[in-house]
Design a protein around this motif. Sequence first.
Motif, PDB file in Angstrom:
ATOM      1  N   TYR A  32       0.885  -1.153   0.000  1.00 48.60           N
ATOM      2  CA  TYR A  32       0.000   0.000   0.000  1.00 48.60           C
ATOM      3  C   TYR A  32       0.927   1.208   0.000  1.00 48.60           C
ATOM      4  O   TYR A  32       1.934   1.215   0.708  1.00 48.60           O
ATOM      5  N   PHE A  34       1.544   5.549   0.092  1.00 48.42           N
ATOM      6  CA  PHE A  34       0.992   6.772   0.661  1.00 48.42           C
ATOM      7  C   PHE A  34       1.883   7.966   0.330  1.00 48.42           C
ATOM      8  O   PHE A  34       3.098   7.823   0.151  1.00 48.42           O
ATOM      9  N   TYR A  36       2.467  11.849   2.157  1.00 48.71           N
ATOM     10  CA  TYR A  36       2.172  12.773   3.238  1.00 48.71           C
ATOM     11  C   TYR A  36       2.870  14.103   2.948  1.00 48.71           C
ATOM     12  O   TYR A  36       3.915  14.142   2.294  1.00 48.71           O
ATOM     13  N   PHE A  46      -1.856  13.452   5.830  1.00 49.56           N
ATOM     14  CA  PHE A  46      -2.123  12.478   4.785  1.00 49.56           C
ATOM     15  C   PHE A  46      -2.628  13.181   3.525  1.00 49.56           C
ATOM     16  O   PHE A  46      -3.510  14.046   3.586  1.00 49.56           O
ATOM     17  N   LYS A  49      -3.504   7.862  -1.090  1.00 48.85           N
ATOM     18  CA  LYS A  49      -2.997   6.495  -0.966  1.00 48.85           C
ATOM     19  C   LYS A  49      -3.410   5.677  -2.174  1.00 48.85           C
ATOM     20  O   LYS A  49      -4.425   5.962  -2.827  1.00 48.85           O
ATOM     21  N   ILE A  51      -4.304   1.709  -2.917  1.00 51.84           N
ATOM     22  CA  ILE A  51      -4.561   0.410  -2.302  1.00 51.84           C
ATOM     23  C   ILE A  51      -4.679  -0.645  -3.383  1.00 51.84           C
ATOM     24  O   ILE A  51      -4.000  -1.659  -3.393  1.00 51.84           O
ATOM     25  N   THR A  52      -5.590  -0.419  -4.303  1.00 52.98           N
ATOM     26  CA  THR A  52      -5.833  -1.347  -5.390  1.00 52.98           C
ATOM     27  C   THR A  52      -6.655  -0.616  -6.434  1.00 52.98           C
ATOM     28  O   THR A  52      -7.125   0.501  -6.211  1.00 52.98           O
ATOM     29  N   ILE A  94       3.523   0.469   3.134  1.00 58.09           N
ATOM     30  CA  ILE A  94       3.345  -0.631   4.079  1.00 58.09           C
ATOM     31  C   ILE A  94       3.030  -1.886   3.290  1.00 58.09           C
ATOM     32  O   ILE A  94       2.576  -1.819   2.150  1.00 58.09           O
ATOM     33  N   ARG A  96       1.008  -5.625   3.147  1.00 58.72           N
ATOM     34  CA  ARG A  96      -0.321  -6.071   3.582  1.00 58.72           C
ATOM     35  C   ARG A  96      -0.272  -7.072   4.725  1.00 58.72           C
ATOM     36  O   ARG A  96      -1.296  -7.322   5.353  1.00 58.72           O
ATOM     37  N   PHE A  99       0.667  -4.052   8.892  1.00 57.44           N
ATOM     38  CA  PHE A  99       0.213  -2.666   8.750  1.00 57.44           C
ATOM     39  C   PHE A  99       0.871  -1.724   9.736  1.00 57.44           C
ATOM     40  O   PHE A  99       0.653  -0.528   9.671  1.00 57.44           O
ATOM     41  N   ASN A 100       1.636  -2.233  10.654  1.00 54.59           N
ATOM     42  CA  ASN A 100       2.281  -1.354  11.619  1.00 54.59           C
ATOM     43  C   ASN A 100       3.720  -1.015  11.259  1.00 54.59           C
ATOM     44  O   ASN A 100       4.385  -0.292  11.991  1.00 54.59           O
ATOM     45  N   LYS A 101       4.197  -1.530  10.152  1.00 49.38           N
ATOM     46  CA  LYS A 101       5.563  -1.238   9.747  1.00 49.38           C
ATOM     47  C   LYS A 101       5.528  -0.355   8.509  1.00 49.38           C
ATOM     48  O   LYS A 101       5.293  -0.825   7.402  1.00 49.38           O
ATOM     49  N   PHE A 102       5.740   0.947   8.730  1.00 55.65           N
ATOM     50  CA  PHE A 102       5.770   1.911   7.636  1.00 55.65           C
ATOM     51  C   PHE A 102       7.212   2.127   7.203  1.00 55.65           C
ATOM     52  O   PHE A 102       8.097   2.333   8.031  1.00 55.65           O
TER      53      PHE A 102
END
Lengths: 114, 117
Positions: A32, A34, A36, A46, A49, A51-52, A94, A96, A99-102
């Motif tokens: 995903y 992004f 900023y 933000f 983004k 996603i798909t 990130i 899929r 999701f907590n590792k940017f």
Amino acid sequence: AQSVAQPEDQVNVAEGNPLTVKCTYSVSGNPYLFWYVQYPNRGLQFLLKYITGDNLVKGSYGFEAEFNKSQTSFHLKKPSALVSDSALYFCAVILRHNFNKFYFGSGTKLNVKP
Amino acid sequence: DVKVTQSSRYLVKRTGEKVFLECVQDMDHENMFWYRQDPGLGLRLIYFSYDVKMKEKGDIPEGYSVSREKKERFSLILESASTNQTSMYLCASRGTGTGLSNTGELFFGEGSRLTVL
């Protein structure tokens, strides 16, 4: 190792001209993506983004970005730059499965001159 | 509107002092993060928390600790501040879920600029 590259530390553009801020990524798996923006002495906001679906995504303040899977890029664009767009821009990825590792790029400073 | 609030925008501390940076979010998010931002280095993750009392080390946890006693609050602690901890500190939060209804964007606070003399 996963990484995000913003090859330009700084981009200068005249007001009214189109702008591009580049981002490429190297990750294993489906990302995903992004963008900023950070104004001086502020937090990150933000912008948009991917996603798909459609490779061209539209975001806040007239910005858009194009996801290119073959080139592993996600460049930020705007057809007509404003002086108020001058800020620091960060690309982030990130995966899929986590999701907590940017993974953030190092940032590109956009200068829009009147 | 979603809101992440960092209690101090600017702090000046002396070497060896204990420093608390507080962050509160009003979005009922499970996940909260502390990043450090330095010129040319981008954002580096210090710690994150995925639930009350739960924490995980990020990329640069040395010299820092965190506390999450309530869901909405995540604190960063510098036990003994050093000059190399002079930086901008950013708190962020995000909800939980991996479907299209929660696609992962972080919500950031305004930042806390810490100077250690």
